[in-house]
Design an enzyme around this catalytic site. Structure first.
Site, mmCIF file in Angstrom:
data_model
loop_
_atom_site.group_PDB
_atom_site.id
_atom_site.type_symbol
_atom_site.label_atom_id
_atom_site.label_comp_id
_atom_site.label_asym_id
_atom_site.label_seq_id
_atom_site.Cartn_x
_atom_site.Cartn_y
_atom_site.Cartn_z
ATOM 1 C CE1 TYR A 130 -2.720 -3.495 0.905
ATOM 2 C CE2 TYR A 130 -4.305 -1.867 0.356
ATOM 3 C CZ TYR A 130 -4.101 -2.857 0.295
ATOM 4 O OH TYR A 130 -5.063 -3.920 0.326
ATOM 5 C CG ASN B 191 -6.353 -2.448 -6.399
ATOM 6 O OD1 ASN B 191 -6.185 -3.747 -5.690
ATOM 7 N ND2 ASN B 191 -6.600 -1.458 -5.810
ATOM 8 C CG HIS C 264 -13.181 -3.383 -4.453
ATOM 9 N ND1 HIS C 264 -12.519 -2.211 -4.910
ATOM 10 C CD2 HIS C 264 -12.496 -3.460 -3.342
ATOM 11 C CE1 HIS C 264 -11.891 -1.526 -4.204
ATOM 12 N NE2 HIS C 264 -11.534 -2.477 -3.234
ATOM 13 C CB VAL D 150 -13.607 -7.533 -0.801
ATOM 14 C CG1 VAL D 150 -14.552 -7.033 0.188
ATOM 15 C CG2 VAL D 150 -14.201 -7.228 -2.304
ATOM 16 C CG HIS D 151 -9.710 -4.285 2.460
ATOM 17 N ND1 HIS D 151 -9.279 -3.057 2.295
ATOM 18 C CD2 HIS D 151 -8.780 -5.223 1.539
ATOM 19 C CE1 HIS D 151 -8.244 -2.784 1.440
ATOM 20 N NE2 HIS D 151 -7.970 -3.999 0.801
HETATM 21 FE FE LIG Z 1 -6.796 -4.566 -3.878
#
Ligand SMILES: [Fe+2]
Length: 466
Positions: free
Chosen positions: A198, A232, A327, A355-356
């Site tokens: 991240y 991503n 998402h 998806v977290h």
């Molecule tokens: Fe992602």
């Protein structure tokens, strides 16, 4: 209403009741576990987990991944910061006698105003199966030693235990996830479903966060191979900074053995490991008809020999089946392209991140639809995989807590908590799977069941909660 109509109406009502009962019986579970909601905050730069090892130009950020298709090679990357130093790996089967050596290469990259350290990559080859190897990197005064175990030779009943982690990041929660995973002494390798650091959430995609992340995870990655999937957050496409080459930091730092499976890019490839055949797909590389990834996957599925590797597992970043309001449908176009192959070739399990949160589906498919017939609902299908979203590693963006309601019938279990999973393959027919939320002790499984193999024992397994 005539008699015929009345009979018809009654029959319809009975049919609806049966259908509703059926749906009710197959209804999924939205976990009622209540955790304390808080922000997932990144660990500060001076956190102990980010500390560089002592010594002049000491190798840091050591991480290993499988180096060929069969499991007899290992890719060993690390970074030096002051000067290039040596790119050679010393290794052997005795800790005191590292009598083999392999020479690697080093390179640097720039990203906006950041210049990386010297990134070394060395592949050691022709390793024996199921053997503990010791290895060392660095030069004499700052030599650092580690070890790993090669997988057993592929075979239908070879047991093997994988960890599943996704969307890890470098928050305090990420550290809990990693420690929780490490507390399982049986796990031998990690299937990582994308989104590593991240760093791109920081101003100018601060690439020092690629360095901190790799120092943070070294405690596990220097000893166990992690199998990489690109997410991503690996794209780092930033034309506003003059950075237009996608995946530049990721591909400079994390190599994969793509050539050994006939792939032409590091983002999609396959490996064999014990009794598993792992196919890694790239959600963020072209996958439409005629593209390199499409052509590769089309020729890849027929190569899988279930008598040698019964367990066919696919990794990707963006999930195809996801009932969270995050998402939503981002994986849909890839699903449309590839799902018929997944059913035809009886993929056992698909793991995704992005998806977290956590979600597991029943065995379902949605391949009947064409633009005319309107058949667009997922249906139970025992030739289809179970889809598991496990993007709950704990990164700074926090949890995805907002779910679509009611829970779709294809969704078997969902919970918005950080965690990881363990896939414990026992033999050609059975694998025990358990998802562990971070708040629990290591022995507690929040979602667990036995999977049966789609090729050798295609029984209805996704309701069979252990
Ligand atoms: Fe992602």
């Amino acid at each position: 209403m005539g008699l015929a109509n009345r009979i018809g109406a009654v029959a319809l009502a009975v049919a609806c009741a049966v259908l509703l009962l059926g749906v009710a019986c197959r209804a999924g579970q939205t976990s009622e576990y209540r955790r304390l909601l808080g922000q997932a905050i990144d660990m500060p730069l001076d956190a102990d987990v980010f500390r560089a090892p002592p010594g002049h130009n000491a190798p840091q950020q050591v991480h290993i991944t499988q180096g060929d298709h069969e499991g007899t090679a290992m890719i060993i990357p690390w970074v030096t910061t002051v000067e290039p130093g040596s790119s050679t790996v010393l290794y052997g089967t005795s800790e005191d006698n590292l009598n083999y050596s392999a020479k690697g290469k080093h390179s640097q990259y720039t990203f906006y105003k950041y210049t990386s350290g010297y990134i070394h990559h060395c592949t050691i080859k022709k390793l024996k199966f199921d053997t503990k190897y010791y290895y060392a990197v660095g030069t004499e005064e700052t030599l650092r030693k580690f070890w790993f175990r090669t997988p057993p030779k592929s075979g239908p009943d070879v047991p093997y235990t994988f960890g599943l982690i996704g969307d890890l990041g470098q928050s305090f929660d990420s550290n809990v996830t990693l420690a929780h995973y490490e507390s399982n002494s049986e796990a031998q390798a990690v299937l990582f479903v994308g989104d590593l650091t991240y760093a791109d959430n920081y101003p100018y995609h601060d690439n020092t966060r690629w360095d901190t992340w790799a120092r943070f995870v070294e405690r596990n990655l220097a000893y166990q191979p992690w199998i990489w999937t690109a997410g991503n957050h690996e794209i780092d496409f930033a034309p506003e900074l003059g950075e237009t080459k996608p995946f530049k930091p990721y591909s400079s730092r994390y190599h994969t053995p793509y050539k050994s499976s006939g792939s032409t890019a590091p983002y999609w490839y396959s490996i064999k490991r014990a009794s598993a055949y792992i196919i890694v797909l790239a959600s963020y590389s072209a996958y439409g008809k005629y593209t390199p990834q499409y052509k590769w996957l089309e020729s890849e599925f027929p190569k899988v020999n279930r008598s040698e590797t019964p367990w066919l597992i696919v990794l990707m970043h963006a999930p195809w089946y996801n009932s969270y309001n995050y998402h939503y449908m981002e994986g849909e176009s890839m699903r449309v392209m590839y799902e018929p192959w997944f059913v035809k070739y009886k993929v056992d399990l698909v793991f995704a991140g992005h998806v977290h949160a956590y979600e597991r589906t029943h065995r379902i498919s949605n391949v009947a639809y064409n633009i005319i017939n309107g058949l667009c609902s997922p249906i139970p299908d025992q030739s289809a995989p179970v889809y598991i979203t496990i993007g709950d590693g704990g990164n700074q963006e926090g949890l995805a807590t907002n779910m679509s309601e009611p829970q779709p019938s294809y969704s078997a279990f969902r919970e918005a908590s950080f965690g990881h999973a363990i896939l414990d393959i026992k033999n050609r027919t059975h694998a025990y799977y358990a998802w562990h939320r971070n708040q629990d002790g290591a022995a507690v499984a929040a979602d667990a069941l036995w999977f049966t193999n789609r090729y050798w024992m295609p029984t209805d397994d996704s309701f069979n909660d252990a």
